[in-house]
Every structure is written in structure tokens, then in C-alpha cells.
Design a protein around this motif. Structure first.
Motif, PDB file in Angstrom:
ATOM      1  N   GLN A 141      -4.824  -0.386  12.849  1.00  0.00           N
ATOM      2  CA  GLN A 141      -4.042  -0.116  11.062  1.00  0.00           C
ATOM      3  C   GLN A 141      -4.070   1.129  10.016  1.00  0.00           C
ATOM      4  O   GLN A 141      -3.968   1.229   9.458  1.00  0.00           O
ATOM      5  N   ASN A 142      -5.261   1.237  10.697  1.00  0.00           N
ATOM      6  CA  ASN A 142      -7.185   1.735   9.605  1.00  0.00           C
ATOM      7  C   ASN A 142      -6.739   3.369  10.306  1.00  0.00           C
ATOM      8  O   ASN A 142      -8.007   4.158   9.646  1.00  0.00           O
ATOM      9  N   ASN A 187       3.902  -0.746   0.106  1.00  0.00           N
ATOM     10  CA  ASN A 187       2.858  -1.058   1.256  1.00  0.00           C
ATOM     11  C   ASN A 187       2.036  -0.518   1.472  1.00  0.00           C
ATOM     12  O   ASN A 187       1.323  -0.522   2.426  1.00  0.00           O
ATOM     13  N   TRP A 188       2.859   1.328   2.123  1.00  0.00           N
ATOM     14  CA  TRP A 188       1.357   2.656   2.174  1.00  0.00           C
ATOM     15  C   TRP A 188       0.597   2.414   0.884  1.00  0.00           C
ATOM     16  O   TRP A 188      -0.411   2.601   1.671  1.00  0.00           O
ATOM     17  N   ASN A 191      -2.055  -0.361   2.235  1.00  0.00           N
ATOM     18  CA  ASN A 191      -2.776  -0.136   3.795  1.00  0.00           C
ATOM     19  C   ASN A 191      -3.670   0.411   3.730  1.00  0.00           C
ATOM     20  O   ASN A 191      -4.382   0.617   4.235  1.00  0.00           O
ATOM     21  N   ARG A 194      -6.999  -0.770   2.439  1.00  0.00           N
ATOM     22  CA  ARG A 194      -7.474  -1.989   3.084  1.00  0.00           C
ATOM     23  C   ARG A 194      -8.430  -0.947   3.785  1.00  0.00           C
ATOM     24  O   ARG A 194      -9.701  -1.789   4.537  1.00  0.00           O
ATOM     25  N   ASN A 263      -3.182   6.484   8.390  1.00  0.00           N
ATOM     26  CA  ASN A 263      -1.654   5.183   9.073  1.00  0.00           C
ATOM     27  C   ASN A 263      -2.322   4.545  10.210  1.00  0.00           C
ATOM     28  O   ASN A 263      -3.378   4.564  10.499  1.00  0.00           O
TER      29      ASN A 263
END
Lengths: 411, 312
Positions: A141-142, A187-188, A191, A194, A263
């Protein structure tokens, strides 16, 4: 041959025909893979299942939340699909505690799932010592995606740490390029936060914040440093960011308007669709002292049923989903990597290969938020992050306070 | 309700034979209404009670029937996002309803001046209403996006310093929702009020002209009071749009930037379906219900309860 044996042979053959007929039973699969790449990926599963003689009934519902709501309503209402998608993590916890889904421990033991899958994925799927879902992929995810040409023109290397990224960003900005393309939806933004948290604060801090909800961790100097770095990144984003979809953000990098974009690896689909190749027009890297990869993914659960044909179809499906060749084919289309680390990924793109090699070291495997925290706490964190990101006047201390409040109040 | 109650009053004062015939005549009507009545009772009222009940539990993904008292409500009123949502719906509701009424009335008056191509203009003004809120939201999102729409257009025409970034500005974003809402709803208000204007007796206008009263004064003091039923209809229609405001926000801003354009309906939807928090979502829904009841109660009382003693 006595009459008795002849009769029993006859019965047996009838039974055999009957049971092979059972595999032709319909398997209704509920999922939310509706984009072009996703539906191509799910078709791999459908075709493989059809090859075993079954009939795959595709029930795709656009939007994860919608699909989950529809599926849960049907399960609770006693008319479940044969198989249903969830994200790896806590989304199906209550279905397990209420005995609404079947365990697949037998298949897991036979397939040695515990040995071939990364520990975070295993732990996210096992409840009370039993597998309750079939993981099918791993999404990182990162990832930082970058435009190779723009970085080269500005004479900069892909950043290795977050302070470096901010410096690089300022230089790109001076060149008239958007340094960071961001889909400005809560939510982005979350993200991105995080990615900074795991890259700068480290895996342990990430786990204490999202997993243990440790207010001490939120008040620590390391967390504040993360908050300040994240706050500084506001200036790297263009003013049109709020409300933007993530694929529009990726498109900015594809069209040479923006240089970098955080992303999950699903964003590769956008680059591929635009005819670009990983390692050529765009690159991918993990920012941080160590290459910690936040991993999540998708699983399928089997709603509990007494129907023998459905049970047989479910067993067959579990086998099909994890077949090594199917795994490779599916994940190439999906943009993720096989959940089995024993699959040879040398035929996949360079980002997927990087992902697989990073995950070979268990220390680099970091559970995604969905695996660590309830949807409710994740949501509360998201509210805090989006307020902080969108209000440049908010201090890091005020943000820390919002985070601790979210830790204490969210159920 | 009112229509049904009048024959009852008449029937009870008439002779028994006549009343029995009335009952027989009304039986088919009652039968025809029964399914609707059942649906209202079971589905609407039933679901409302169920929602209120759930708001006193600790339900998360699945409904659970325990009792936690007002815990969810105290959590709700400590939640930044819910408070911002409540404030936003107040701003939106006030500006949207009053704005639509004023704009709709002006448009109706304008069209009532026997303008040429009235049919075309009427269609143009009413057209936005034919679009869904989702389409409206997406169109306005593009139009107001500083990098794509109005701001870029004006800057490209040579006005380099022109800035109109309300959509991405925390303080102003809620007003862009109001603008899109006005664009969507003003036409409908115009159509309703125009129908009313056409019903105004021409003699009134002649009398006013004889008395030498200026036109604007006639509109304000004579025509507007006559339009009261139309204004009430339009207000009710617009007000329901305010309570259920959700899709416009989702399509246009997704509640952002930050939480600047969050609204209560979105809070409920998010908590029910994305955040596995049925209890908090239903608590917010209950607060919405109470607010609507509190606003409607005086009106219902004035309309139906108070005048019952008097002849209609």
C-alpha cells in the motif's frame, strides 16, 4: 458376480456420477472487482473453476462498501452466495463469531498455507487457530510511483527518506512541476499519512498506533516528527487536489504533469493502461530507512451452508484460488503479487518482483491498517488525518490530540 | 386525514340506516387503502422504532440488542465530524430554501412579464431539475475546480490574478454546495410559483393600476400573499431535499476538503456501511428524526390540531 455386488457396483457408479455432477453445481461469487483490470483478473478464477467442471455465477457489485453490505445482508438473511470477497483483515470478524462463515482449516492444513504465506496475512485470516478465509493476493500500500523523465530533467534521484522527499519536492516545484500528485479524498490522504508513519516512524510505531491504539505512542516524539513531516508535505501538492480521484492523480504522473505519487500497487493498472512499463517511463520505490512494505489484500470467505453441493463447490473453489499457475495469472492482471511466496515471480513486472523480494524478509512485512484496526477506528483516524491535512493552520500538537481522542472514543 | 374525518362527522349525526349504507360504500375504499396503511405502519414506523432501538445498543457490524443507555449519543456530540455536519446542514438548509424561493420567485415574475420565447426560457430554467444530484455534483465539481473550470478559464482570458477556489477552500466549500443546489432547485420553485402567478385574477391588476400602485408593490403586498399555498408546497419540497442531502455532497466534494462539507446523512451512511458502527449511525439518524419532528410539530399543530373545533 453375485446380484448383491452388482447392485452395489451400480449404486457406486450412480453415486460417482451424482457427485461429479455436484461439481457442476453453480458457485455464486460476490465481489467488487468491476474495473477493467479487476474484472480481467477475476475472469482467471472463473475460467479455472469452469475447467474443473463448475459453473461460476459472477455477482459483481461496484464499490466495496456496497458489495459488503449486500453480501452481509444476504448471509444474515439466510440466502448467502457460495463465496464472497472481503479485504484481508477485520471486516468479517463478526461473521466468524456468529458462526456465519465456514472454516477452511482442512484445506489450509493440506496446502500448508501457514508455511507459504506471509505471517501477517496468516494472522489476519486465522481465528481461534483456524483459517476462516482464503487469501488470494498481497497488495503493497505504500509505494512511491515516480515519473523517471521529470526526476531526470530536474537532476534528482528518487528520494530514500521523507526529509529527502520534501527537499526533492521543493526542487521539482521550482522547475514548475507538481511534486506530489494526491487524490484529495479522505482515504487517500490517510493512505499517504500511513506511508509516512511506517517510512519515518517505523513498523513498531505503526503497529502501536493502529493495532494497540497506544496513546503513549501517539504522544511520543517520533509520532510528532511524523506529524510534522506529513504537515510539511501539504506544500508539495497542487491546489486542485481536494476531491480528486486517485486515478486522476496517477494520470498526472503519467502525463508528465506531476513527478511523484503515493499509492498501492493497484495504481500500476493505470500506468499499464496508458501503455507505460515499470522501470521505463515510471519507477516504484519504498521511501523509508528500511523498505517496510505495508501489506493487505483480498480474501474470499465461504458462508456457512448445509447444502452438500454448495459445500463441495466451496471446497473446489478453495483449491482453484490457490493453484500456483492461477495465482500467477490472476495477480499479473490484478497488479498485486501472489499470496504464496513460493511462486516464481520472474515473469511479473519489475515492481512486483521488487515487492516479492522485499517480502522475503519477514521484518519488512507490516500489517496494513485493515488487518490491525476495526473499520470504526480506521474511520475515526481518517477523520483526524483529513482535518489536519486540509487545515494548514492546525499544529502537529492539535493533531496528536485528535488522534488520542480517536483512540479513546472509537469502539 | 382531514378528508376522511368530515364524512364521519356527518354520518354520526345522520340516521342509523344512512350511516350503515355509508359504511358499506366506504368499505372498498378502506380495503384499497389497507396495503398502504400496512406498509406505512410496518415499514416506515417499524423501521423508525427499530432504528431508535438500535441507537441504544453497542451494535457494530451486526445488530445486537443490548442496552448501553445514552453512550452513543454522548459519543456523537463529542464527535467533531457530527458537529460540523449539523452546522453545515443548518447553513445549507437556510440558504438553499430561502435562496430557491427568492430566485424562483424572481424568475417567475420575470417570465410573467410576457417575455418572448417564454417556453424556451421556462425549459432552460427547469432543465437542471431533470438532472440527478450526482450529475449536478460532478458537473459543478469540474466547473469550480481551480485547475480545470471557471478560474482557469478567466485566467486564460488574461486575468492572471483571478481567484475562485471556493471548492477547495475549507471555509467556503459548503457554499459551493449551496450554489449547485440553487442551480438545481430554483427552476422547480419557479415553475410552481409561475403556476400560481397565472392564477392571480386579472381584475386585481386592473384595480391596482387604477389606484396607481407601483408594480413591485403589487407583487409584494397583493400577489405574494395570494401565492401562500404555492410557497408552502415549494418549501416542503425543498426542505425534504435538505434533510436527504447526500448524493450532491458525495459527488461534489466527498465531504472535503477535510470534513468541511460533511452532512448528517453522509455521517449516517458512512457509519452504517463503511465503518461497521450501526449504533453510532442510528444514533445520528435518530437525532435527524428528532430535529425534523421538532421543526414540523408546530406546523402540524397549527394546520391539523388547532382548527379542528372550528368549521372548515
Amino acid at each position: 458376480m453375485s446380484l448383491k455386488t452388482r447392485v452395489s457396483t451400480y449404486t457406486l457408479s450412480v453415486a460417482l456420477i451424482w457427485s461429479s455432477g455436484a461439481f457442476a453445481q453453480k458457485a455464486e461469487v460476490l465481489h467488487w472487482w468491476t474495473s477493467a483490470g479487476e474484472s480481467a483478473a477475476v475472469k482467471v478464477f472463473a475460467d479455472q473453476y469452469a475447467k474443473t467442471g463448475g459453473t461460476w455465477v459472477d455477482n459483481a457489485i461496484a464499490g466495496g462498501a456496497n458489495a459488503r453490505a449486500a453480501g452481509i445482508n444476504r448471509i444474515v438473511g439466510g440466502n448467502p452466495p457460495t463465496m464472497m470477497q472481503f479485504n484481508t483483515g477485520k471486516q468479517f470478524d463478526e461473521l466468524v463469531t456468529n458462526d456465519l462463515v465456514r472454516d477452511v482449516e482442512t484445506a489450509a492444513k493440506a496446502g500448508k498455507w501457514r508455511e507459504i504465506m506471509p505471517k501477517p496475512i496468516v494472522e489476519a485470516t486465522v481465528r481461534d487457530g483456524k483459517f476462516y478465509a482464503v487469501p488470494v493476493n498481497i497488495h503493497g500500500q505504500n509505494w512511491l510511483f515516480y515519473n523517471t523523465k521529470l526526476l531526470k530533467d530536474a537532476g534528482v534521484e528518487p528520494p530514500k527518506t521523507f526529509p529527502e522527499l520534501i527537499e526533492t519536492g521543493e526542487r521539482l516545484k521550482a522547475k514548475g512541476v507538481i511534486p506530489l500528485a494526491l487524490g484529495g479524498q479522505p482515504n487517500w490522504e490517510h493512505n499517504l499519512f500511513r506511508a509516512v508513519l511506517v517510512g519515518s516512524g517505523g513498523a513498531d510505531l505503526f503497529r502501536s498506533v493502529y493495532g494497540k491504539r497506544d496513546t503513549k505512542a501517539a504522544k511520543s516524539a517520533e509520532f510528532k516528527e511524523v506529524a510534522e513531516l506529513f504537515g510539511k508535505m501539504r506544500s508539495l501538492v497542487d491546489p486542485g487536489s481536494p476531491g480528486r480521484n486517485w486515478n486522476d492523480a496517477a494520470a498526472l504522473v503519467i502525463t508528465d504533469k506531476a513527478a511523484m505519487h503515493f499509492n498501492g500497487d493497484w495504481a500500476k493498472g493505470e500506468f499499464t493502461a496508458a501503455g507505460q512499463t515499470a522501470g521505463k517511463e515510471y519507477g516504484c520505490t519504498i521511501v523509508g530507512k528500511d523498505p517496510r512494505l505495508v501489506i493487505g489484500g483480498d480474501v474470499f470467505v465461504f458462508p456457512a451452508t448445509k447444502d452438500k453441493d454448495q459445500l463441495a463447490a466451496q471446497d473446489k473453489l478453495a483449491e482453484v484460488l490457490l493453484d500456483p499457475a492461477t495465482q500467477l495469472e490472476f495477480n499479473k492482471k490484478k497488479g498485486s503479487i501472489p499470496v504464496r511466496l513460493d511462486v516464481d515471480v520472474s515473469s511479473m513486472d519489475i515492481c512486483a518482483q521488487k515487492s516479492a523480494s522485499v517480502l522475503k524478509n519477514p521484518e519488512n512485512q507490516v500489517e496494513a491498517m485493515e488487518l490491525l484496526s476495526t473499520p470504526n477506528f480506521s474511520g475515526a483516524m481518517q477523520d483526524a488525518v483529513t482535518q489536519y491535512w486540509n487545515n494548514p493552520n492546525m499544529s502537529a500538537d492539535a493533531f496528536v490530540e485528535k488522534v488520542t481522542a480517536a483512540m479513546q472514543s472509537a469502539s | 386525514m382531514a378528508i376522511v374525518s368530515i364524512p364521519t362527522a356527518v354520518a354520526s349525526s345522520a340516521r342509523p340506516l344512512k350511516s350503515r349504507r355509508r359504511v358499506r360504500m366506504r368499505l372498498p375504499a378502506a380495503l384499497a387503502l389497507l396495503p398502504t396503511a400496512l406498509i406505512v405502519l410496518v415499514v416506515y414506523i417499524g423501521c423508525m422504532l427499530w432504528t431508535v432501538r438500535l441507537s441504544f445498543t453497542s451494535s457494530t457490524l451486526l445488530p445486537k440488542l443490548d442496552w448501553v443507555g445514552f453512550a452513543q449519543y454522548s459519543r456523537l456530540f463529542m464527535n467533531d465530524r457530527f458537529l460540523v455536519s449539523a452546522e453545515n446542514i443548518l447553513i445549507f438548509g437556510t440558504l438553499f430554501v430561502s435562496g430557491c424561493l427568492i430566485l424562483g420567485f424572481l424568475l417567475a415574475v420575470f417570465i410573467d412579464q410576457n417575455v418572448r420565447a417564454e417556453g424556451v426560457l421556462r425549459t432552460i430554467f427547469l432543465y437542471p431539475y431533470a438532472m440527478s444530484f450526482v450529475v449536478t455534483g460532478v458537473a459543478w465539481q469540474w466547473f469550480l475546480n481551480p485547475g480545470l473550470g471557471l478560474q482557469k478559464l478567466v485566467r486564460d482570458m488574461g486575468f492572471e490574478n483571478f481567484t475562485f477556489d471556493w471548492l477547495v477552500n475549507q471555509e467556503m466549500a459548503i457554499y459551493t454546495i449551496v450554489i449547485a443546489g440553487l442551480w438545481h432547485g430554483a427552476g422547480l420553485t419557479m415553475a410552481i410559483l409561475l403556476a400560481g402567478l397565472r392564477g392571480v385574477d386579472a381584475d386585481l391588476w386592473k384595480a391596482a393600476r387604477v389606484d396607481g400602485i407601483p408594480t413591485w408593490r403589487v407583487y409584494l403586498s397583493v400577489v405574494l400573499p395570494l401565492l401562500r399555498p404555492m410557497v408552502v408546497t415549494a418549501t416542503v419540497l425543498l426542505a425534504t431535499g435538505v434533510v436527504k442531502l447526500y448524493d450532491l455532497v458525495v459527488a461534489m466534494t466527498l465531504g472535503g476538503p477535510g470534513i468541511a462539507t460533511e452532512v448528517p446523512a453522509k455521517f449516517v451512511m458512512d457509519h452504517l456501511f463503511e465503518r461497521n458502527n450501526i449504533a453510532l449511525g442510528t444514533a445520528a439518524a435518530t437525532i435527524m428524526l428528532i430535529t425534523v419532528v421538532v421543526i414540523l410539530a408546530p406546523w402540524v399543530y397549527a394546520k391539523y390540531v388547532r382548527p379542528q373545533g372550528r368549521p372548515a
